[in-house]
Design a protein around this motif. Structure first.
Motif: not given
Length: 622
Positions: A93-101, A133-143
């Motif tokens: 829960x807390x780690x997801x809140x971290x990346x949500x911002x 889903x977290x890995x795909x979002x991580x990839x989408x935010x990268x240059x």
């Protein structure tokens, strides 16, 4: 009325500025307190660590203006604490809140770490859909050019798909990971990625031969790998051979991996892997019944610093040691020694754990009292703020007035410095340009008339010395600048005999007056006339230079009788030098350079008239 309204707006702005400044001060104090809690949380374990982080969370809740980065860091540390306690649901829960911002892009390595640990906890909880889903979002935010982190994102997807049995998708992402690593030119990471791919092929896709061939091909090219990559390669190949019970080959590869590992820098990673290498060698020598070698490597493993050895590796080492004692039917003393080693390992682990916990509990009460006092101090600061605002309001009115005065003064100074910088840039562009053209002319003259070239070179050296002397100053004497112009045109007449003549006329001023002007402003336009305006003419060209005082500037008129400005062949096209001069003159005098084609006035007359203003000073330091 308008003046009163303006004054009111200024005073209101000052008041708001004072309020904002004070709020920022309070925020800074709270943020400093939160950061100190974070630091303390890293010094202790268990309950006191969580106490510090929860205390920081309460301060964050009471101060909505705290930055998102600090909020995310606090949630991240709480999440890690829950991970260490094994409370993985709360951790996720807390780690997801971290990346949500994190909304637009990954801005630093810390944010990338947030995503990695969030992915890891969801994967550990067997929530593989969320992990993907977290890995795909991580990839989408990268240059698109951030090859290292894009490789990490594909590694995460490879690992997750591999764990849920989707091996084709795992291999697809493994190939993407390898592609990113190749683009990033990270040879050490490349071998690890290839090894990871070969593991999938070997264990799950019945591609054992392909996997082994991949490893063997890497070994053939091991000269291209660094020490770390070689260690990874030989250690994994030794593991594969060990599984296939090819014990002698496994032993040889374990030894090669250890040899490469010892060439890497002395880091905790190296220490952990040396312990693991000793454990692997101990096991393979046990399998080979070579007990003396097994004992040698197991004893070396036990002698290492326990702080850098993974817990699983430590258990394996102790297990192999007991196996050695059992298989060699050792005497009572050796058995007792092995048991004592295990007991000491357990005692050290428990002692370290409970020492930190007792220390945390001992300081817990003091920290709670300290937090209580800090909260009281915040309330006192808020009360003081209300009393200070009126004083700040009055002071701000005074400061804003003083600020406006100094701002205008600073702006004038800045404009002056900017103008001087542009002058230096102008000279740095023009001097090489002129020198290159002159040296080129000397080269041509040497080929035709060696004796004349010596005279030409002598005049050029005198002119060059004068130009260099002038170029060290922002302003030079008018007399020196005119001298350099005459030398330049005389030099050009040596190059082009009978091609042109020139006159310099001064109106309302004397040449030897103490008047200082920026150097090298006139010469490029004269060069333009000589090089372009007189090209192809069958008569003697003429250049007239007229300088006259006009208010706070010197008016310069350069007139020639060349071919003029033509549509197809612009004889007065702008060069880099004239472009820079145009910009400088416009900024210094607020007027543009005027270029007039004589033929537009009278079709029977050809040539160009160039007119511009030159700033001047009465003294060199004015």
């Amino acid at each position: 009325m308008i003046k009163n309204t303006s004054l009111y707006c200024i005073l209101l702005s000052c008041f708001l500025l004072a309020c904002t400044t004070k709020q920022e001060t309070i925020n800074k104090d709270v943020e400093d307190t939160i950061i100190s809690f974070h630091k303390k949380s890293k010094d202790y374990t268990q309950d006191s660590t969580l106490f510090y982080l929860k205390s920081a969370a309460r301060l964050i809740d009471e101060t909505p203006t705290i930055s998102d980065s600090l909020k995310s860091e606090n949630d991240y540390l709480i999440g890690l604490q829950y991970v260490s306690k094994g409370i993985t649901d709360s951790a996720s829960i807390y780690l997801y809140k971290t990346i949500e911002r994190i909304k637009d892009s990954i801005k630093n390595d810390r944010e990338a770490l947030y995503f990695y640990d969030a992915w890891n906890i969801y994967k550990s909880n067997n929530e593989f859909g969320e992990a993907i889903a977290i890995s795909e979002r991580f990839e989408s935010l990268l240059d698109t050019t951030n090859y290292a982190y894009r490789a990490l994102a594909y590694y995460q997807l490879t690992n997750t798909y591999n764990q849920i049995g989707k091996y084709d998708e795992a291999l697809e992402n493994a190939d993407l990971q390898i592609e990113m690593i190749k683009k990033g030119k990270d040879s050490s990471a490349l071998s690890s990625a290839i090894i990871n791919k070969s593991q999938i092929q070997y264990k799950y896709l019945s591609n054992k031969e392909i996997s082994i061939n991949t490893l063997e091909n890497l070994i053939k090219g091991d000269s291209l790998l660094n020490s770390k990559a070689k260690h990874d390669l030989y250690a994994h190949y030794g593991y594969v051979l060990h599984i296939q019970t090819k014990l002698h080959k496994a032993k040889d590869n374990y030894l090669l991996g250890l040899k490469s590992l010892k060439l890497t820098p002395d880091t905790p990673w190296r220490s952990r892997n040396i312990a693991k290498a000793y454990a692997n060698l101990g096991e393979v020598f046990l399998d080979l019944k070579q007990y003396d070698s097994a004992k040698y490597y197991l004893d070396k493993a036990l002698a290492l610093n326990k702080d850098y050895i993974a817990e699983k590796t430590s258990r394996n080492i102790l297990s192999y040691k007991l196996r050695y004692v059992y298989e060699t039917k050792s005497n009572y003393k050796e058995i007792q020694s092995a048991l004592d080693t295990i007991a000491k390992y357990q005692d050290a682990s428990y002692k370290n754990k409970y020492t930190k916990d007792l220390k945390s509990l001992a300081s817990s009460y003091k920290e709670r009292e300290k937090l209580k006092n800090q909260k009281q101090q915040v309330e006192i600061d808020k009360l003081k703020t209300q009393l200070q605002l009126l004083s700040l309001f009055i002071i701000s009115v005074i400061l804003i007035s003083v600020g406006i005065y100094f701002y205008k003064k600073r702006q004038r100074t800045f404009d002056k410095m900017s103008l001087q910088m542009q002058q230096r840039l102008l000279r740095s562009q023009m001097n090489p340009h002129f020198t290159f053209n002159t040296l080129y002319a000397i080269q041509n003259t040497i080929e035709k008339d060696a004796k004349g070239a010596i005279n030409y070179l002598l005049k050029f050296s005198r002119l060059l010395r004068l130009i260099l002397e002038n170029s060290t100053n922002n302003y030079v004497l008018l007399e020196k600048e005119l001298e350099s112009l005459r030398k330049y045109m005389d030099l050009q007449l040596l190059r082009f005999p009978d091609k042109f003549k020139y006159t310099i006329t001064l109106q309302d001023l004397e040449e030897d007056e103490f008047i200082f002007i920026p150097p090298m402003l006139i010469q490029p336009y004269i060069e333009n006339s000589i090089e372009h305006a007189f090209k192809g003419i069958d008569y003697i060209g003429e250049i007239k230079i007229t300088l006259s005082l006009k208010n706070t500037f010197i008016k310069c008129i350069i007139e020639d009788n060349g071919i003029g400005i033509q549509a197809k062949n612009d004889s007065h096209k702008e060069s880099v030098s004239t472009t820079l001069i145009s910009n400088f003159i416009e900024k210094a005098t607020k007027q543009k350079i005027s270029v007039i084609n004589k033929r537009e006035r009278d079709p029977s007359i050809s040539g160009v008239i160039t007119t511009f203003l030159i700033p001047y000073k009465q003294t060199e330091h004015d």
